[in-house]
Design an enzyme around this catalytic site. Sequence first.
Site, PDB file in Angstrom:
ATOM      1  N   THR A   1      22.471 -67.842 -37.633  1.00 52.80           N
ATOM      2  CA  THR A   1      23.934 -66.474 -38.858  1.00 52.80           C
ATOM      3  C   THR A   1      24.683 -68.229 -38.480  1.00 52.80           C
ATOM      4  O   THR A   1      25.042 -68.988 -37.793  1.00 52.80           O
ATOM      5  CB  THR A   1      24.046 -65.512 -38.408  1.00 52.80           C
TER       6      THR A   1
ATOM      7  N   ARG B   1      26.108 -68.310 -28.990  1.00 50.89           N
ATOM      8  CA  ARG B   1      27.122 -68.124 -30.039  1.00 50.89           C
ATOM      9  C   ARG B   1      28.363 -68.492 -30.652  1.00 50.89           C
ATOM     10  O   ARG B   1      28.581 -69.081 -29.183  1.00 50.89           O
ATOM     11  CB  ARG B   1      26.843 -66.494 -29.376  1.00 50.89           C
TER      12      ARG B   1
ATOM     13  N   THR C   1      22.540 -63.616 -42.480  1.00 53.93           N
ATOM     14  CA  THR C   1      21.763 -64.072 -41.045  1.00 53.93           C
ATOM     15  C   THR C   1      20.006 -64.258 -41.164  1.00 53.93           C
ATOM     16  O   THR C   1      19.772 -63.578 -42.736  1.00 53.93           O
ATOM     17  CB  THR C   1      21.839 -63.315 -40.371  1.00 53.93           C
TER      18      THR C   1
ATOM     19  N   GLU D   1      32.628 -66.418 -37.783  1.00 55.25           N
ATOM     20  CA  GLU D   1      32.405 -65.696 -37.128  1.00 55.25           C
ATOM     21  C   GLU D   1      33.177 -64.935 -36.427  1.00 55.25           C
ATOM     22  O   GLU D   1      32.924 -64.128 -35.405  1.00 55.25           O
ATOM     23  CB  GLU D   1      30.831 -66.693 -36.208  1.00 55.25           C
TER      24      GLU D   1
ATOM     25  N   GLU E   1      27.147 -65.329 -40.337  1.00 55.65           N
ATOM     26  CA  GLU E   1      28.043 -65.072 -40.329  1.00 55.65           C
ATOM     27  C   GLU E   1      28.078 -63.681 -41.804  1.00 55.65           C
ATOM     28  O   GLU E   1      26.821 -63.551 -41.949  1.00 55.65           O
ATOM     29  CB  GLU E   1      29.717 -64.629 -39.828  1.00 55.65           C
TER      30      GLU E   1
ATOM     31  N   SER F   1      25.247 -58.501 -33.068  1.00 51.47           N
ATOM     32  CA  SER F   1      24.658 -57.357 -33.590  1.00 51.47           C
ATOM     33  C   SER F   1      23.001 -57.737 -33.265  1.00 51.47           C
ATOM     34  O   SER F   1      22.246 -56.732 -33.419  1.00 51.47           O
ATOM     35  CB  SER F   1      24.531 -56.166 -34.449  1.00 51.47           C
TER      36      SER F   1
ATOM     37  N   ASP G   1      33.808 -61.720 -37.115  1.00 53.50           N
ATOM     38  CA  ASP G   1      32.976 -60.791 -36.017  1.00 53.50           C
ATOM     39  C   ASP G   1      34.103 -59.685 -34.853  1.00 53.50           C
ATOM     40  O   ASP G   1      33.159 -58.613 -33.983  1.00 53.50           O
ATOM     41  CB  ASP G   1      32.124 -61.064 -35.469  1.00 53.50           C
TER      42      ASP G   1
ATOM     43  N   GLY H   1      21.209 -58.218 -40.837  1.00 54.95           N
ATOM     44  CA  GLY H   1      21.589 -57.705 -41.623  1.00 54.95           C
ATOM     45  C   GLY H   1      23.074 -56.949 -40.715  1.00 54.95           C
ATOM     46  O   GLY H   1      23.587 -55.858 -40.946  1.00 54.95           O
ATOM     47  N   GLY H   2      23.660 -58.372 -39.706  1.00 56.68           N
ATOM     48  CA  GLY H   2      25.391 -57.221 -39.670  1.00 56.68           C
ATOM     49  C   GLY H   2      24.727 -56.365 -37.975  1.00 56.68           C
ATOM     50  O   GLY H   2      24.224 -55.849 -37.663  1.00 56.68           O
TER      51      GLY H   2
HETATM   52  N1  GLU Z   1      27.650 -62.193 -37.783  1.00 57.51           N
HETATM   53  C1  GLU Z   1      26.263 -60.716 -36.918  1.00 57.51           C
HETATM   54  C2  GLU Z   1      26.637 -60.799 -35.487  1.00 57.51           C
HETATM   55  O1  GLU Z   1      26.940 -61.420 -35.052  1.00 57.51           O
HETATM   56  C3  GLU Z   1      25.427 -61.446 -38.138  1.00 57.51           C
HETATM   57  C4  GLU Z   1      25.962 -61.587 -39.361  1.00 57.51           C
HETATM   58  C5  GLU Z   1      25.298 -60.716 -40.133  1.00 57.51           C
HETATM   59  O2  GLU Z   1      24.162 -60.206 -39.971  1.00 57.51           O
HETATM   60  O3  GLU Z   1      25.814 -60.189 -40.891  1.00 57.51           O
HETATM   61  O4  GLU Z   1      25.544 -59.875 -35.620  1.00 57.51           O
END
Ligand code: GLU
Length: 588
Positions: free
Chosen positions: A421, A102, A403, A442, A423, A465, A445, A485-486
């Site tokens: 990703t 990460r 992602t 990132e 982000e 996530s 987040d 998909g966050g």
């Molecule tokens: N930053 C998100 C995460 O780590 C992933 C990016 C996304 O899919 O929006 O969960």
Amino acid sequence: MTPTAQPRRLTSTIIIALAFSVPAWAKSPLASGSGGAVATISAPASQAALAILNKGGNAVDAAVAAAAALGVTDPFSCGVGGGGFMVIYLARENRVITLDHRETAPAAFQSSAFAPGGKAMDYDTAIASGMAVGVPGTVRGWHDALERYGTMSFKQVLAPAIKVAQDGFRINDNFVALVKENEKKFAMFPATAAQYLKDGKPLPAGTLLRNPDLAKTYRLLAQGGVKAFYSGKLARAIVDTVNQPPVAAGATARAGRMALADLANYEARWRQPVRSSYRGYELVGMPLPSSGGVAIAQALNILEGFDLASMPRAKAEHLYLEAARLAFADRNAYLADPEFVEAPVQGLLSKEYAARRRELIDPTRARHHAEAGDPYPYQQDPSVPLRPAASGKARLLSESAHTTHLAVSDQDGNIVAYTFTIESWGGSGITVPGYGFILNNEMTDFDFSGPHPNVPEAGKRPRSSMSPTIAFRNGKPAFTIGSPGGSTIITTVLQTIVNHIDFGMPMPQALDAPRISERNGLATSIEPGFAGSAQARALEGFGQRWDASVEEIGAANAIVFNPDGTVTAVSEGKRHGVGSALVQKRGH
Ligand code: GLU
């Protein structure tokens, strides 16, 4: 087709027959066979993985090859400017290990980064900035995975991606739509505009897009290894770009505070996976700093107390939404980087705690908002007295399918589930000039202001996530799944598991079914076409309500390990374009 219309428990033979009805030359979201397998959202990426498997590489080699190709063909979702989480199953040792690479906040990063003067700043301004960029972990992750569990060098596994970057690939409608969505952000940064815009507009679909700068970057890695990224000229270019984003005339972007030492000191972490059980399956997922593994396990623990398979589908789906809501209330309140925060993970994962949470569910009525529970008495050591202060309010953003996730297995039975990703779509929007890759955002987040376990701190990894997951049954791999998909990643993986295990849908249908994502927000996110459907109306009967803004949720990839020893790779049939599933031919 709605899930209610799905045939129950098709055998793997039927899945295989379906796969072979697709012409071999077509980009297919489904393929079955008996060797290694790969599923990604991009045909060149799946082909890169297959080429490496066919050369004798293992799943780790092939996963890195696919990821590198995705960095070329899906540069708005992922790449060396970002980070990710890899779950690796080592068949010979019958062991799962996870690799957290990460992005990390630079040493000079400040807690007030996104809340100057105590007020959380506008999200779009935060994204398109040097401040949003975390120290990229992707290259370190690829290196560490290859070094420890791969069999090939950077030079070998990057070769297919270098070719795609050098020779080019045809951009599709999806690619064009993403450029369109990001026109304003990309136009701010000349190096990004030069690669993806023409006269400020997206290139037309079908354009052959080359990225010689990225090919150069990959060659640097092939020759110089991981050091070529984290020190020397390339590291200097990253730091300069973050600290003084090169913007177009009239544009402004906040500067970051990254030092060469941040790159030189970056470390990936090998972590023990999160393990849980669900109706005879053992699920193995990503631990913190991703909240994915814990939240999915908790929701499934809650659902295990209901006999979903025997009830009307709408009631079962209502319970799925309520369980997700409760799990998200806890996820939003407690989870963050484990090196900074003592999260009550054991409590959250305990079956007893899940039973208490389950009691809060009204099987006939939606709750609409759940408070976080108290998992501390369910910790193995309940004396841990510190409970974090958290507002409990989740920032729910449009998170569609940023992602990317890929799944690879090899003929020896090793498996890699890998989500990575930058982000947001197009990350920070900032391309490192001359190197062809976009830097992540990132750091957004983090929760912008506290008190909250996930507030920004120097050296910390923002909560994720991402949920690469492998499921076992009777000690053998059953399937692997993940999605972009966050925070909807968690519900996409959860819902697909419920579709597959409880509703008996074969994996292609489990993936294909309309996604509904409840994250303890004001309303449940839904996909286009869902509102007004019989399924939606049935759920409205339980008081469920839908977010007015609709978009595709996720772009999952899976591999099923069939009881007869064959494998079925499954990608999306319609979301994010069509995915690409490939398997090795017999004899390789
Ligand atoms: N930053 C998100 C995460 O780590 C992933 C990016 C996304 O899919 O929006 O969960």
